[in-house]
Design a protein around this motif. Structure first.
Motif, PDB file in Angstrom:
ATOM      1  N   ALA A  17       0.887  -1.591  -0.275  1.00  0.00           N
ATOM      2  CA  ALA A  17       0.013   0.073  -0.070  1.00  0.00           C
ATOM      3  C   ALA A  17       0.863   1.088  -0.025  1.00  0.00           C
ATOM      4  N   GLN A  18       2.182   0.949   0.587  1.00  0.00           N
ATOM      5  CA  GLN A  18       3.240   2.544   0.985  1.00  0.00           C
ATOM      6  C   GLN A  18       3.390   2.410  -0.290  1.00  0.00           C
ATOM      7  N   ALA A  19       3.731   1.576  -0.972  1.00  0.00           N
ATOM      8  CA  ALA A  19       4.465   1.728  -2.212  1.00  0.00           C
ATOM      9  C   ALA A  19       3.557   2.840  -3.191  1.00  0.00           C
ATOM     10  N   ASP A  20       2.160   1.854  -3.198  1.00  0.00           N
ATOM     11  CA  ASP A  20       1.392   2.750  -4.346  1.00  0.00           C
ATOM     12  C   ASP A  20       0.973   4.161  -4.280  1.00  0.00           C
ATOM     13  N   THR A  21       1.708   4.770  -3.420  1.00  0.00           N
ATOM     14  CA  THR A  21       1.470   6.278  -2.776  1.00  0.00           C
ATOM     15  C   THR A  21       2.939   6.589  -3.360  1.00  0.00           C
ATOM     16  N   GLN A  22       4.232   6.180  -3.188  1.00  0.00           N
ATOM     17  CA  GLN A  22       4.987   6.703  -4.130  1.00  0.00           C
ATOM     18  C   GLN A  22       5.432   6.788  -5.313  1.00  0.00           C
ATOM     19  N   GLN A  23       6.787   7.816  -5.906  1.00  0.00           N
ATOM     20  CA  GLN A  23       6.134   7.939  -7.177  1.00  0.00           C
ATOM     21  C   GLN A  23       6.776   6.701  -7.763  1.00  0.00           C
ATOM     22  N   THR A  24       6.442   6.723  -8.901  1.00  0.00           N
ATOM     23  CA  THR A  24       7.366   5.813  -9.533  1.00  0.00           C
ATOM     24  C   THR A  24       8.504   5.701  -9.600  1.00  0.00           C
ATOM     25  N   PHE A  25       9.116   4.583 -10.107  1.00  0.00           N
ATOM     26  CA  PHE A  25      10.908   4.456  -9.799  1.00  0.00           C
ATOM     27  C   PHE A  25      11.360   5.494 -10.865  1.00  0.00           C
ATOM     28  N   THR A  26      10.551   5.349 -13.121  1.00  0.00           N
ATOM     29  CA  THR A  26      11.171   6.392 -13.540  1.00  0.00           C
ATOM     30  C   THR A  26      11.421   7.821 -12.400  1.00  0.00           C
ATOM     31  N   GLU A  27       9.932   8.515 -12.626  1.00  0.00           N
ATOM     32  CA  GLU A  27      10.360   9.282 -11.773  1.00  0.00           C
ATOM     33  C   GLU A  27      11.104   9.815 -10.404  1.00  0.00           C
ATOM     34  N   TRP A  28      11.500   8.760  -9.636  1.00  0.00           N
ATOM     35  CA  TRP A  28      11.964   8.713  -8.444  1.00  0.00           C
ATOM     36  C   TRP A  28      13.418   9.281  -8.778  1.00  0.00           C
ATOM     37  N   LEU A  29      13.577   8.519 -10.337  1.00  0.00           N
ATOM     38  CA  LEU A  29      15.308   8.842 -10.865  1.00  0.00           C
ATOM     39  C   LEU A  29      15.483   9.712 -11.328  1.00  0.00           C
ATOM     40  N   GLN A  30      14.310  10.259 -12.102  1.00  0.00           N
ATOM     41  CA  GLN A  30      14.846  11.901 -12.276  1.00  0.00           C
ATOM     42  C   GLN A  30      15.584  12.642 -11.362  1.00  0.00           C
ATOM     43  N   GLU A  31      14.938  12.725 -10.228  1.00  0.00           N
ATOM     44  CA  GLU A  31      15.416  13.976  -9.257  1.00  0.00           C
ATOM     45  C   GLU A  31      16.291  13.063  -9.125  1.00  0.00           C
ATOM     46  N   LYS A  33      18.911  11.828 -10.489  1.00  0.00           N
ATOM     47  CA  LYS A  33      19.765  11.836 -11.806  1.00  0.00           C
ATOM     48  C   LYS A  33      20.193  13.186 -11.356  1.00  0.00           C
ATOM     49  N   ALA A  34      19.775  13.818 -11.474  1.00  0.00           N
ATOM     50  CA  ALA A  34      19.749  15.669 -10.903  1.00  0.00           C
ATOM     51  C   ALA A  34      20.159  16.523  -9.847  1.00  0.00           C
ATOM     52  N   ASP A  35      19.926  15.320  -8.404  1.00  0.00           N
ATOM     53  CA  ASP A  35      20.770  15.450  -7.501  1.00  0.00           C
ATOM     54  C   ASP A  35      22.040  14.686  -7.857  1.00  0.00           C
ATOM     55  N   ALA A  36      22.089  13.922  -8.471  1.00  0.00           N
ATOM     56  CA  ALA A  36      24.108  13.384  -8.525  1.00  0.00           C
ATOM     57  C   ALA A  36      24.842  14.267  -8.870  1.00  0.00           C
ATOM     58  N   VAL A  37      24.165  15.262 -10.310  1.00  0.00           N
ATOM     59  CA  VAL A  37      24.731  16.703 -10.813  1.00  0.00           C
ATOM     60  C   VAL A  37      24.525  17.544  -9.759  1.00  0.00           C
ATOM     61  N   ARG A  38      24.191  17.596  -8.883  1.00  0.00           N
ATOM     62  CA  ARG A  38      24.484  18.358  -8.016  1.00  0.00           C
ATOM     63  C   ARG A  38      25.702  18.125  -6.600  1.00  0.00           C
ATOM     64  N   THR A  45      28.948  10.522 -16.540  1.00  0.00           N
ATOM     65  CA  THR A  45      29.195   9.355 -15.209  1.00  0.00           C
ATOM     66  C   THR A  45      28.438   9.314 -15.056  1.00  0.00           C
ATOM     67  N   VAL A  46      27.436  10.389 -14.894  1.00  0.00           N
ATOM     68  CA  VAL A  46      25.905  10.139 -13.777  1.00  0.00           C
ATOM     69  C   VAL A  46      25.043   9.843 -15.598  1.00  0.00           C
ATOM     70  N   ASP A  47      25.109  10.097 -16.469  1.00  0.00           N
ATOM     71  CA  ASP A  47      24.275   9.917 -17.742  1.00  0.00           C
ATOM     72  C   ASP A  47      24.626   7.834 -18.424  1.00  0.00           C
ATOM     73  N   ALA A  48      25.854   7.741 -18.033  1.00  0.00           N
ATOM     74  CA  ALA A  48      26.050   6.222 -18.427  1.00  0.00           C
ATOM     75  C   ALA A  48      25.815   5.218 -16.937  1.00  0.00           C
ATOM     76  N   THR A  49      25.306   5.811 -16.165  1.00  0.00           N
ATOM     77  CA  THR A  49      25.239   5.153 -15.070  1.00  0.00           C
ATOM     78  C   THR A  49      23.531   4.522 -14.763  1.00  0.00           C
ATOM     79  N   PHE A  50      23.388   5.916 -15.346  1.00  0.00           N
ATOM     80  CA  PHE A  50      21.298   5.721 -14.982  1.00  0.00           C
ATOM     81  C   PHE A  50      21.276   4.878 -16.442  1.00  0.00           C
ATOM     82  N   LYS A  51      21.834   4.816 -17.580  1.00  0.00           N
ATOM     83  CA  LYS A  51      21.564   4.513 -18.247  1.00  0.00           C
ATOM     84  C   LYS A  51      20.903   3.424 -18.641  1.00  0.00           C
ATOM     85  N   HIS A  52      21.385   2.592 -18.359  1.00  0.00           N
ATOM     86  CA  HIS A  52      20.832   1.373 -17.662  1.00  0.00           C
ATOM     87  C   HIS A  52      19.487   1.139 -16.872  1.00  0.00           C
TER      88      HIS A  52
END
Length: 395
Positions: A17-31, A33-38, A45-52
């Motif tokens: 039930a908790q997982a249903d209320t969370q962001q999707t994994f894809t949405e979470w990854l985008q945030e 990814k931005a944190d990693a750059v910051r 490296t960020v692009d290569a890491t998140f590519k797969h």
């Protein structure tokens, strides 16, 4: 144990039930990814890491799974330290003698100890893990049980790629929990303790055995390794020994133990930080451990693991087996039985804390209290006979 099954099902329902209320994994990854750059990690490296990047359900399953049985010390030792592991380790000690001698000279960590860690962690490099580390760490950070820890380890993994210790064009593999290389370092451990032993500009703990061995010895040295002390020895206890003293957090000088009638091998002299452990209960072997045991515990908090490293290191140089008496109590409690035992100790007024299925220090103290109240040897050991006695006492 039907009540435990119901608790497990309910907890899984809450998790879903908790997982249903969370962001999707894809949405979470985008945030993320931005944190990693910051964080200052390069965009390449960020692009290569998140590519797969993938959510790995198997990683979540492994993180949440509970063992069917809680291994006893002797079961654990027999399973982890077998004849083939010892024989292979002895061969490798000889094959890599020059390297291991250099490492021992530099850090004071005996060569057989390093080889014992190597054998315990990856069967001498054969089993370094086949999970995509970036995806495993992302999954564990997203899943949330230790989100901050695994998020930081992911960023450290990318810093390792930025430093070119591992190529960003190759997806780094390791264990489901994020450990990697010959010695199964977490990314933060590599950053803090990695050594470029062959001076090629990289700390390659995956392919370079010198880098892996120097890095492991550096870790142990910084954790406080004492080059002139053992990890563990077997001792004999007198018939009137007070088993309440046999616990990891009770330390005395070796001479103080001898004054209590404990027989200690003659070569063990003038060591002050000695504890006695009874990992298989009072009928099992009595093992005296020292400051270097604490260093091994710094590597892995499992007492059984630390004792197995000590035992394997001794086997590699021909030290005699641990002697085990015929009347030792064998057999393991299941996870559910351990949970029930903790609950029954609480019901009887011997506080063991909230049941969790694992015999931690609080549970051991509660068992000692119960044993004291019933005139039993106070070894704190969660044995099958103790479990049966507790069950019968509440009928």
């Amino acid at each position: 144990m039907r009540h435990l099954f119901i608790i497990t099902v309910l907890s899984l329902c809450v998790t879903v039930a908790q997982a249903d209320t969370q962001q999707t994994f894809t949405e979470w990854l985008q945030e993320l990814k931005a944190d990693a750059v910051r964080e200052g990690i390069s965009k390449k490296t960020v692009d290569a890491t998140f590519k797969h990047a993938k959510l790995l359900p198997r990683v979540i399953q492994l993180d949440r799974s509970q063992p069917e049985f809680i291994s006893t010390f002797l079961d654990y030792l027999n399973r982890r330290v077998n004849t083939s592991l010892v024989e292979r380790g002895r061969y490798l000690l000889t094959q890599h003698q020059p390297l291991l001698a250099e490492v021992e000279s530099s850090y004071g960590v005996p060569k057989q100890v390093l080889v014992a860690f190597w054998g315990m962690e990856t069967h001498y490099g054969k089993m370094q893990g086949d999970f995509d580390l970036a995806s495993a760490l992302m999954t564990l950070a997203y899943e949330g049980r230790r989100a901050v820890f695994f998020r930081n380890e992911l960023f450290n993994l990318m810093r390792i790629a930025d430093a070119r210790h591992a190529s960003t064009s190759v997806r780094i593999q390791g264990s489901w929990a994020g450990a990697m290389g010959h010695m199964q370092f977490m990314p933060s451990t590599l950053i803090a303790h990695g050594v470029d032993a062959n001076h090629d500009g990289r700390v390659d703990i995956w392919q370079s055995l010198p880098d892996a061995m120097y890095s492991a010895a550096n870790y142990l040295a910084k954790a406080g390794w004492r080059g002139d002390e053992p990890i563990m020895v077997q001792v004999d206890l007198p018939a009137d020994f007070d088993y309440r003293l046999a616990k990891l957090n009770y330390r005395q000088h070796v001479d103080a133990w001898k004054a209590l009638g404990v027989y200690v091998p003659a070569h063990i002299r003038n060591l002050e930080n000695a504890a006695i452990l009874l990992p298989q209960g009072w009928r099992g072997p009595a093992l005296m451990v020292f400051s270097n045991f604490d260093v091994v515990m710094d590597w892995n908090r499992s007492v059984n693991y630390a004792l197995a490293v000590a035992y394997l290191s001794e086997q590699l140089v021909g030290v005699a087996d641990i002697a085990v008496e015929d009347d030792v109590e064998l057999g393991a409690l299941s996870f559910n039985e351990m949970w029930a035992l903790q609950g029954k100790l609480n019901e009887l007024g011997f506080p063991s804390g909230p049941p969790d299925g694992f015999p931690g220090l609080k549970t051991q103290e509660a068992i000692r209290m119960y044993q004291s109240a019933h005139g039993l040897p106070q070894d704190g050991y969660a044995s099958p006979s103790l479990y049966v006695r507790l069950i019968e006492s509440l009928k």
